[in-house]
Write a protein that holds these residues in place. Structure first.
Motif, PDB file in Angstrom:
ATOM      1  N   THR A 110       0.840  -1.196   0.000  1.00  0.00           N
ATOM      2  CA  THR A 110       0.000   0.000   0.000  1.00  0.00           C
ATOM      3  C   THR A 110       0.874   1.243   0.000  1.00  0.00           C
ATOM      4  O   THR A 110       1.837   1.341   0.757  1.00  0.00           O
ATOM      5  CB  THR A 110      -0.910   0.026   1.238  1.00  0.00           C
ATOM      6  N   GLY A 111       0.519   2.174  -0.859  1.00  0.00           N
ATOM      7  CA  GLY A 111       1.218   3.450  -0.899  1.00  0.00           C
ATOM      8  C   GLY A 111       0.226   4.597  -0.947  1.00  0.00           C
ATOM      9  O   GLY A 111      -0.776   4.521  -1.667  1.00  0.00           O
ATOM     10  N   SER A 112       0.462   5.633  -0.163  1.00  0.00           N
ATOM     11  CA  SER A 112      -0.426   6.796  -0.159  1.00  0.00           C
ATOM     12  C   SER A 112       0.391   8.071  -0.290  1.00  0.00           C
ATOM     13  O   SER A 112       1.567   8.124   0.081  1.00  0.00           O
ATOM     14  CB  SER A 112      -1.272   6.839   1.113  1.00  0.00           C
ATOM     15  N   PHE A 113      -0.260   9.109  -0.814  1.00  0.00           N
ATOM     16  CA  PHE A 113       0.377  10.395  -1.045  1.00  0.00           C
ATOM     17  C   PHE A 113      -0.556  11.487  -0.543  1.00  0.00           C
ATOM     18  O   PHE A 113      -1.768  11.443  -0.796  1.00  0.00           O
ATOM     19  CB  PHE A 113       0.672  10.568  -2.537  1.00  0.00           C
ATOM     20  N   GLU A 114       0.001  12.460   0.189  1.00  0.00           N
ATOM     21  CA  GLU A 114      -0.791  13.547   0.761  1.00  0.00           C
ATOM     22  C   GLU A 114      -0.219  14.888   0.297  1.00  0.00           C
ATOM     23  O   GLU A 114       0.641  15.469   0.955  1.00  0.00           O
ATOM     24  CB  GLU A 114      -0.770  13.461   2.288  1.00  0.00           C
TER      25      GLU A 114
END
Length: 237
Positions: free
Chosen positions: A153-157
């Motif tokens: 899982t990868g997330s970007f903010e």
């Protein structure tokens, strides 16, 4: 087609999933400006995660994520002088794009709120802060053999806003963050899974204006990262 449907159900359930995890994280924070530099390191602190998702339709649903931890800061003599509670909440809209062969894909669009709150302590260096803004995430999962499931899982903010109480770093704060998590799961039953993994999260802060630290800091910036292992249970329903 029936095999694909069964694999989808075992990974995320027919209607949704619920996950509870225990994490053990280290925290590294650094601050730099024209007149002041300091580092704040916490070796390890415990935390709990809760993750809940529900598919309203086959390829569209809603989800929420919550994480909270507990930190105790000690002085040089080893005496406790401050307690902090970092927390992170992310409501999301989720979607299931087409699979990539045996790999299932899940996409999420949401709004993240990351808070770092102190119960007491020196307000020059220990400041209540909040980082909030849009949240983008992709998750890749697949079933290997009969019982083993892997996830990445990868997330970007991007375009995060930063608020402080008191305003010590600068009058206007912005931030960018990202998060990576890799885990492996073992299916006890068709609906219950044990997960073991590792997560890494990092924020980069930039401040404009003048802050109150050290008589008025300018051109200040900071970075913060949290990382460590996790273990949890995931229930599909």
């Amino acid at each position: 087609g029936r095999l694909s449907s069964l694999e989808d159900s075992s990974i995320e359930g027919k209607r949704g999933w619920a996950r509870v995890s225990f994490v053990y994280l280290e925290n590294r924070y650094s601050f730099d400006s024209d007149t002041l530099r300091f580092r704040r390191n916490v070796d390890f602190f415990p935390g709990i995660q809760a993750d809940l998702g529900y598919w309203i339709w086959r390829h569209l649903g809603v989800a929420a994520f919550y994480q909270v931890g507990w930190i105790r800061f000690n002085d040089q003599a080893g005496n406790a002088y401050a307690n902090a509670s970092p927390s992170w909440i992310v409501p999301q809209i989720i979607a299931r794009p087409p699979s990539i062969g045996p790999i299932r894909v899940k996409a999420a669009l949401g709004y993240s709120i990351y808070s770092f709150s102190y119960i007491h302590g020196d307000r020059t260096f220990l400041v209540d802060s909040q980082v909030s803004g849009p949240f983008l995430q992709l998750e890749f999962s697949g079933k290997f053999y009969k019982k083993l499931i892997g996830r990445l899982t990868g997330s970007f903010e991007p375009f995060q806003t930063v608020s402080e109480d008191p305003v010590t770093s600068g009058t206007d704060g912005t931030a960018t963050g990202y998060r990576l998590e890799a885990s492996g799961g073992w299916m006890f039953t068709d609906n219950l899974e044990l997960e073991i993994g590792y997560q890494f999260q990092r924020y980069k802060y930039d401040f404009s204006g003048t802050g109150s630290r050290n008589g008025g800091v300018t051109n200040s910036g900071a970075s913060e990262q949290s990382s460590g292992p996790l273990i949890g249970l995931r229930l599909s329903f």
